[in-house]
Design an enzyme around this catalytic site. Structure first.
Site, short mmCIF file in Angstrom:
data_model
loop_
_atom_site.label_atom_id
_atom_site.label_comp_id
_atom_site.label_asym_id
_atom_site.label_seq_id
_atom_site.Cartn_x
_atom_site.Cartn_y
_atom_site.Cartn_z
N SER A 116 4.57 6.90 2.56
CA SER A 116 5.16 5.62 2.95
C SER A 116 4.61 4.49 2.09
O SER A 116 3.42 4.45 1.80
CB SER A 116 4.82 5.30 4.41
OG SER A 116 5.19 6.34 5.29
N HIS A 157 0.73 5.07 1.42
CA HIS A 157 -0.06 5.85 2.37
C HIS A 157 0.55 7.24 2.51
O HIS A 157 1.76 7.37 2.76
CB HIS A 157 -0.09 5.16 3.73
CG HIS A 157 -0.80 5.97 4.77
ND1 HIS A 157 -2.17 5.99 4.87
CD2 HIS A 157 -0.34 6.82 5.71
CE1 HIS A 157 -2.51 6.82 5.84
NE2 HIS A 157 -1.43 7.35 6.37
N ASP A 171 -2.49 0.39 8.33
CA ASP A 171 -1.34 1.27 8.08
C ASP A 171 -0.16 0.98 9.00
O ASP A 171 0.58 1.89 9.40
CB ASP A 171 -1.75 2.75 8.23
CG ASP A 171 -2.76 3.18 7.18
OD1 ASP A 171 -2.75 2.61 6.06
OD2 ASP A 171 -3.56 4.08 7.45
N ASN A 189 0.85 -1.19 0.00
CA ASN A 189 0.00 0.00 0.00
C ASN A 189 0.89 1.24 0.00
O ASN A 189 2.01 1.22 0.51
CB ASN A 189 -0.88 0.01 1.25
CG ASN A 189 -1.76 1.24 1.34
OD1 ASN A 189 -2.38 1.65 0.35
ND2 ASN A 189 -1.81 1.87 2.51
N1 NHR Z 1 -6.62 -2.86 5.15
C1 NHR Z 1 -5.88 -3.38 6.12
N2 NHR Z 1 -6.36 -4.44 6.75
N3 NHR Z 1 -4.67 -2.89 6.48
C2 NHR Z 1 -4.21 -1.80 5.87
O1 NHR Z 1 -3.02 -1.33 6.25
C3 NHR Z 1 -4.95 -1.17 4.84
C4 NHR Z 1 -6.18 -1.74 4.51
C5 NHR Z 1 -7.00 -1.18 3.52
C6 NHR Z 1 -6.60 -0.02 2.90
C7 NHR Z 1 -5.08 1.92 2.69
C8 NHR Z 1 -5.30 2.95 3.81
C9 NHR Z 1 -4.40 4.17 3.67
O2 NHR Z 1 -3.34 4.10 3.05
C10 NHR Z 1 -5.40 0.58 3.26
C11 NHR Z 1 -4.56 0.00 4.21
C12 NHR Z 1 -9.03 3.38 3.76
C13 NHR Z 1 -9.31 3.67 5.09
C14 NHR Z 1 -10.73 3.88 5.57
O3 NHR Z 1 -10.96 4.30 6.68
C15 NHR Z 1 -8.26 3.73 5.98
C16 NHR Z 1 -6.97 3.50 5.54
C17 NHR Z 1 -6.71 3.20 4.22
C18 NHR Z 1 -7.75 3.16 3.32
N4 NHR Z 1 -11.76 3.55 4.75
C19 NHR Z 1 -13.18 3.64 5.03
C20 NHR Z 1 -13.74 2.25 5.39
O4 NHR Z 1 -14.74 2.22 6.09
C21 NHR Z 1 -13.97 4.13 3.84
C22 NHR Z 1 -13.53 5.47 3.34
C23 NHR Z 1 -14.08 5.77 1.95
O5 NHR Z 1 -14.72 4.90 1.32
O6 NHR Z 1 -13.80 6.89 1.46
O7 NHR Z 1 -13.22 1.22 4.88
O8 NHR Z 1 -4.74 5.23 4.24
C1 GAR Z 2 -2.57 8.77 -3.01
O1 GAR Z 2 -2.07 10.00 -2.57
C2 GAR Z 2 -2.44 7.72 -1.93
O2 GAR Z 2 -1.31 7.92 -1.14
C3 GAR Z 2 -3.68 7.96 -1.15
O3 GAR Z 2 -4.68 8.28 -2.07
C4 GAR Z 2 -4.09 8.88 -3.21
C5 GAR Z 2 -4.56 8.13 -4.43
O4 GAR Z 2 -4.24 8.85 -5.57
N1 GAR Z 2 -4.04 6.78 -0.44
C6 GAR Z 2 -4.83 6.83 0.59
O5 GAR Z 2 -5.21 7.86 1.10
C7 GAR Z 2 -5.22 5.48 1.11
N2 GAR Z 2 -6.15 5.66 2.16
P1 GAR Z 2 -4.44 8.23 -7.02
O6 GAR Z 2 -5.85 7.64 -7.06
O7 GAR Z 2 -4.31 9.40 -7.94
O8 GAR Z 2 -3.38 7.21 -7.22
#
Ligand code: NHR
Ligand code: GAR
Length: 224
Positions: free
Chosen positions: A140, A113, A149, A111
């Site tokens: 990261s 982040h 994360d 991922n």
């Molecule tokens: N899943 C796990 N188990 N572990 C991680 O480290 C993950 C993951 C899924 C996605 C990306 C992450 C980021 O880089 C990622 C890492 C979405 C949310 C979130 O709260 C949090 C972190 C990340 C991605 N999502 C909401 C939910 O209820 C929905 C938000 C929306 O749809 O806009 O899933 O930050």
């Molecule tokens: C990126 O900046 C990535 O780091 C972030 O969303 C953007 C996606 O951009 N990821 C998250 O926030 C995961 N929760 P993109 O759709 O243009 O690649």
């Protein structure tokens, strides 16, 4: 390039600019990978257009059409595994994944982040970093584990924060760095210069005990 192309599946939810950077790096032969499929949980994700434009197979798996996260994740596993990817790439994928999904792809899912983890896990990182008054921000790349994360950190790129920065200008600076380090990291995996075994990272066949740092367009690391 002697090794076979690394088969990958990319998961997106939105614009897909990181997907585009991966597509472009493959076209430019800087990245020896093949995108077998792009999967989005949103039908209107612009990244789906980018994939189609590049001739890549796409799937929409709408989380709202599944009764719960387990069911959604199992539907994704079925599609992903039909492509037998060596690597699953989360590129702006916005759904938290279940433990079963994460464990299924242990050592095979990364991922990107937008923060200097372990700081600022979760969402809206640019705004939160500004509100905290920081002068450094970054992005990261980490392996995905069941704790959000928090998986093993591969690399972090640094971004300086100026007084004039806004959440939007930070997002742009972060994107620039992401588009460099994400294709670069995947190429290391294709070359087997980077490996993950039982959640332990190896870089140049040495255990990686702290993340690689990308700053001023240069890799800062002792074991390069
Ligand atoms: N899943 C796990 N188990 N572990 C991680 O480290 C993950 C993951 C899924 C996605 C990306 C992450 C980021 O880089 C990622 C890492 C979405 C949310 C979130 O709260 C949090 C972190 C990340 C991605 N999502 C909401 C939910 O209820 C929905 C938000 C929306 O749809 O806009 O899933 O930050
Ligand atoms: C990126 O900046 C990535 O780091 C972030 O969303 C953007 C996606 O951009 N990821 C998250 O926030 C995961 N929760 P993109 O759709 O243009 O690649």
């Amino acid at each position: 390039m002697s090794k076979p192309a690394l088969p990958i599946v990319v998961l997106i939810s939105g614009s897909g600019s990181n997907l585009q950077a991966i597509i472009d790096a493959i076209k430019a032969r800087q990245l020896n990978a093949e995108i077998k499929a792009v999967i989005s949980n949103r039908a209107d994700a612009f990244g789906i257009e980018r994939a189609k434009q590049a001739g890549i197979t796409t799937h929409i798996i709408d989380h709202r059409k599944h009764p719960d996260r387990e069911n959604f994740d199992q539907a994704m596993i079925q599609i992903i595994d039909s492509y037998q990817p060596a690597l699953v790439v989360l590129a702006g994928f916005m759904r938290i994944l279940t433990d079963d999904f994460v464990n299924h792809y242990q050592d095979r899912m990364i991922n990107i982040h937008p923060s200097l983890l372990p700081e600022f896990r979760g969402l809206n990182t640019h705004q939160r970093v500004l509100e905290a008054g920081r002068d450094k921000h970054g992005v990261s790349i980490h392996y995905v584990t069941s704790e959000l994360d928090s998986g093993p950190l591969v690399i972090q790129a640094m971004v300086n924060i100026e007084n004039s920065d806004t959440a939007d200008s930070l997002a742009e600076k972060i994107h620039q760095q992401e588009h460099i380090i994400y294709p670069m990291t995947i190429q290391w995996l294709a070359e087997e210069r980077l490996q993950c075994k039982n959640n332990q990272l190896f870089f140049n066949h040495q255990p990686l005990t702290s993340p690689l740092i990308w700053e001023n367009n240069t890799l800062q690391n002792s074991n390069t």
